[in-house]
Design an enzyme around this catalytic site. Structure first.
Site, PDB file in Angstrom:
ATOM      1  N   ASP A 108     -37.711   7.153 -13.254  1.00  0.00           N
ATOM      2  CA  ASP A 108     -37.630   8.595 -13.062  1.00  0.00           C
ATOM      3  C   ASP A 108     -38.183   9.211 -14.336  1.00  0.00           C
ATOM      4  O   ASP A 108     -37.576   9.085 -15.399  1.00  0.00           O
ATOM      5  CB  ASP A 108     -36.156   8.976 -12.846  1.00  0.00           C
ATOM      6  CG  ASP A 108     -35.964  10.481 -12.730  1.00  0.00           C
ATOM      7  OD1 ASP A 108     -36.929  11.231 -12.951  1.00  0.00           O
ATOM      8  OD2 ASP A 108     -34.826  10.890 -12.428  1.00  0.00           O
ATOM      9  N   LYS A 129     -28.636   7.191 -12.635  1.00  0.00           N
ATOM     10  CA  LYS A 129     -28.339   5.921 -11.963  1.00  0.00           C
ATOM     11  C   LYS A 129     -29.548   4.995 -12.030  1.00  0.00           C
ATOM     12  O   LYS A 129     -30.657   5.442 -12.314  1.00  0.00           O
ATOM     13  CB  LYS A 129     -27.961   6.198 -10.497  1.00  0.00           C
ATOM     14  CG  LYS A 129     -26.445   6.284 -10.282  1.00  0.00           C
ATOM     15  CD  LYS A 129     -25.777   4.926 -10.396  1.00  0.00           C
ATOM     16  CE  LYS A 129     -24.304   4.929 -10.127  1.00  0.00           C
ATOM     17  NZ  LYS A 129     -23.450   4.556 -11.246  1.00  0.00           N
ATOM     18  N   TYR A 182     -24.208   7.742 -19.942  1.00  0.00           N
ATOM     19  CA  TYR A 182     -24.889   8.068 -18.696  1.00  0.00           C
ATOM     20  C   TYR A 182     -26.261   8.665 -18.949  1.00  0.00           C
ATOM     21  O   TYR A 182     -26.421   9.596 -19.725  1.00  0.00           O
ATOM     22  CB  TYR A 182     -24.071   9.078 -17.891  1.00  0.00           C
ATOM     23  CG  TYR A 182     -24.770   9.475 -16.606  1.00  0.00           C
ATOM     24  CD1 TYR A 182     -24.868   8.548 -15.573  1.00  0.00           C
ATOM     25  CD2 TYR A 182     -25.340  10.719 -16.438  1.00  0.00           C
ATOM     26  CE1 TYR A 182     -25.518   8.873 -14.402  1.00  0.00           C
ATOM     27  CE2 TYR A 182     -25.992  11.050 -15.266  1.00  0.00           C
ATOM     28  CZ  TYR A 182     -26.075  10.125 -14.255  1.00  0.00           C
ATOM     29  OH  TYR A 182     -26.721  10.446 -13.097  1.00  0.00           O
TER      30      TYR A 182
HETATM   31  C1  F6R Z   1     -27.518  11.191  -9.845  1.00  0.00           C
HETATM   32  C2  F6R Z   1     -28.416  12.299 -10.170  1.00  0.00           C
HETATM   33  C3  F6R Z   1     -27.939  13.684  -9.973  1.00  0.00           C
HETATM   34  C4  F6R Z   1     -27.542  14.344 -11.282  1.00  0.00           C
HETATM   35  C5  F6R Z   1     -27.046  15.793 -11.086  1.00  0.00           C
HETATM   36  C6  F6R Z   1     -26.749  16.498 -12.386  1.00  0.00           C
HETATM   37  O1  F6R Z   1     -28.122   9.962 -10.131  1.00  0.00           O
HETATM   38  O2  F6R Z   1     -29.519  12.119 -10.612  1.00  0.00           O
HETATM   39  O3  F6R Z   1     -26.869  13.738  -9.064  1.00  0.00           O
HETATM   40  O4  F6R Z   1     -26.558  13.571 -11.914  1.00  0.00           O
HETATM   41  O5  F6R Z   1     -28.041  16.549 -10.428  1.00  0.00           O
HETATM   42  O6  F6R Z   1     -27.863  16.381 -13.180  1.00  0.00           O
HETATM   43  P1  F6R Z   1     -27.870  16.698 -14.745  1.00  0.00           P
HETATM   44  O7  F6R Z   1     -26.786  15.901 -15.406  1.00  0.00           O
HETATM   45  O8  F6R Z   1     -29.262  16.318 -15.155  1.00  0.00           O
HETATM   46  O9  F6R Z   1     -27.619  18.206 -14.828  1.00  0.00           O
HETATM   47 MG    MG Z   2     -33.221  11.667 -11.925  1.00  0.00          MG
HETATM   48 MG    MG Z   3     -33.415   8.494  -9.276  1.00  0.00          MG
END
Ligand code: F6R
Ligand code: MG
Ligand code: MG
Length: 377
Positions: A11, A233, A230
């Site tokens: 990603d 994923k 974190y």
């Molecule tokens: C799970 C994922 C999303 C983000 C969520 C919050 O793998 O990619 O569910 O965890 O959109 O994103 P952030 O922490 O970047 O604001």
């Molecule tokens: Mg992502």
């Molecule tokens: Mg992804």
């Protein structure tokens, strides 16, 4: 001819949250591979599943070839630059280290590879999943390779009677690769005892016991083990060789009709059913559900055939409806119990701080007649 298939995913940025990389970013990766890989590879195929770009390469340089890993790393790196220029969300998200050191493993992107003597009609499947982790493949691979309820070839095709050798990795072990090899059918209870724990024990590869040839290869990267926190994923990729001494394509696909519950979904911290989707699908509801795509190919003299999108068939519409219902059912209980992952797997550090703070505020209520601080018997 001995060829190598290298499948990597990362990603490196996406549109409107963690949804999809967009055509410009995909184009940046394709152009880079076409330009810089010209003399290194035989062929390539670039796709995305949710917010992850998957790069499939065929070449003759073997597994862990530094020049191939560097090509992939540089392609992701230049795409991340492009993502920054575009102002995409999470630009460079999976590129956890800044310098390439000979092998892409441990730097963030997921990778799996196989080297084999090409059969005249070499057929294989490429899987890519988003909003989940490598353990998501444990159950489908187990069922497709050891269970005659799913793989009729185990009772019909003598070339499969000897079974398969599973290499399983303990992904919680961060100081080197801790692996075990177990044989089906003799050791299927041992295999199942490990594979039930999707967060700790992950299938890394499977080989035919008849031919010794590789059948399955899975990316085993756990990002939080690399970064210590974190960062998203792991969104694993997998390749499976099919037909002949291996399961038929349909036997490998069969377990994906279950829509089994996996770790991931919103903020990588929930449990949701794995939905088989068409190639190049986006992410949607509750940043999910966890999705998996599957593209079938033949490869001949290292040249890839046109891709066949195997979950693009009316049968899978029915499965997708069923999986949507399962997703809604588990989401109906919000944060409660098994709808979220256990404490160790929660992917956001905020809850650790919150729990530490709350812990200080707990008090042990005195019991009448008992001295303070001692537990009543
Ligand atoms: C799970 C994922 C999303 C983000 C969520 C919050 O793998 O990619 O569910 O965890 O959109 O994103 P952030 O922490 O970047 O604001
Ligand atoms: Mg992502
Ligand atoms: Mg992804």
């Amino acid at each position: 001819m001995k060829i190598t298939l290298t499948l990597a995913k990362a990603d490196v940025g996406s549109i409107g949250g963690h949804i999809k990389p967009g055509s410009r970013l995909m184009g940046a990766v394709s152009d880079f591979i076409a330009r810089e890989g010209k003399h290194l590879i035989k062929d390539s195929y670039i796709s995305h599943t949710g917010d992850d770009i998957a790069v499939l390469l065929s070449h003759v340089r073997g597994v862990s070839a530094p020049e191939i890993h560097k090509l992939v790393w540089d392609a992701f790196w230049s795409a991340a630059e492009d993502a920054r220029k575009q102002g995409l969300y999470g630009a460079g998200q999976d590129l956890l280290k800044s310098a390439f050191s000979g092998n892409i493993r441990g730097l963030g992107p997921g990778i799996c590879e196989m080297q084999f003597e090409e059969r005249p009609n070499e057929s294989f499947l490429m899987f890519a999943a988003d909003k989940t982790d490598p353990g998501a493949y444990n159950l489908p691979v187990y069922l497709a390779l050891v269970d005659p309820m799913y793989n009729s070839g185990l009772i019909l095709s003598p070339i499969m009677f000897k079974g398969f050798r599973f290499t399983i990795m303990d992904v919680s072990h961060t100081d080197g690769d801790r692996v075990i090899e177990l044989d089906s059918p003799e050791q299927i209870y041992d295999i199942a005892a490990l594979l039930r724990d999707n967060q700790r024990f992950v299938i890394e590869s499977v080989h035919s016991r008849t031919t010794g040839e590789p059948c399955v290869a899975v990316s085993t990267t756990r990002l939080h083990n690399i970064a210590g926190k974190y960062t998203g994923k792991d969104d694993p990729v997998m390749m499976v060789r099919v037909q002949g001494p291996f399961p038929a394509t349909g036997e490998v696909l069969q377990p994906f009709k279950i829509g089994h519950f996996v770790a991931g979904f919103m903020r990588g911290s929930h449990v949701g059913p794995l939905m088989p989707v068409k190639s190049n699908s986006t992410i949607s509801w509750f940043d999910g559900p966890p999705i998996v795509s599957c593209t079938a190919f033949c490869v001949h003299d290292g040249k890839l055939s046109e891709p066949a999108d195997v979950f693009d068939h009316p049968f899978w519409d029915y499965v997708r409806d069923k999986v949507s219902r399962k997703a809604i059912d588990i989401r109906e209980q919000g944060f409660s119990g098994c709808a979220m992952l256990g404490y160790d797997e929660l992917e956001y550090g905020g809850i650790v701080e919150k729990m530490a703070d709350l812990d200080k505020k707990f008090r042990v209520r005195p019991v009448k007649g008992k001295p303070r601080g001692r537990r009543a018997k």
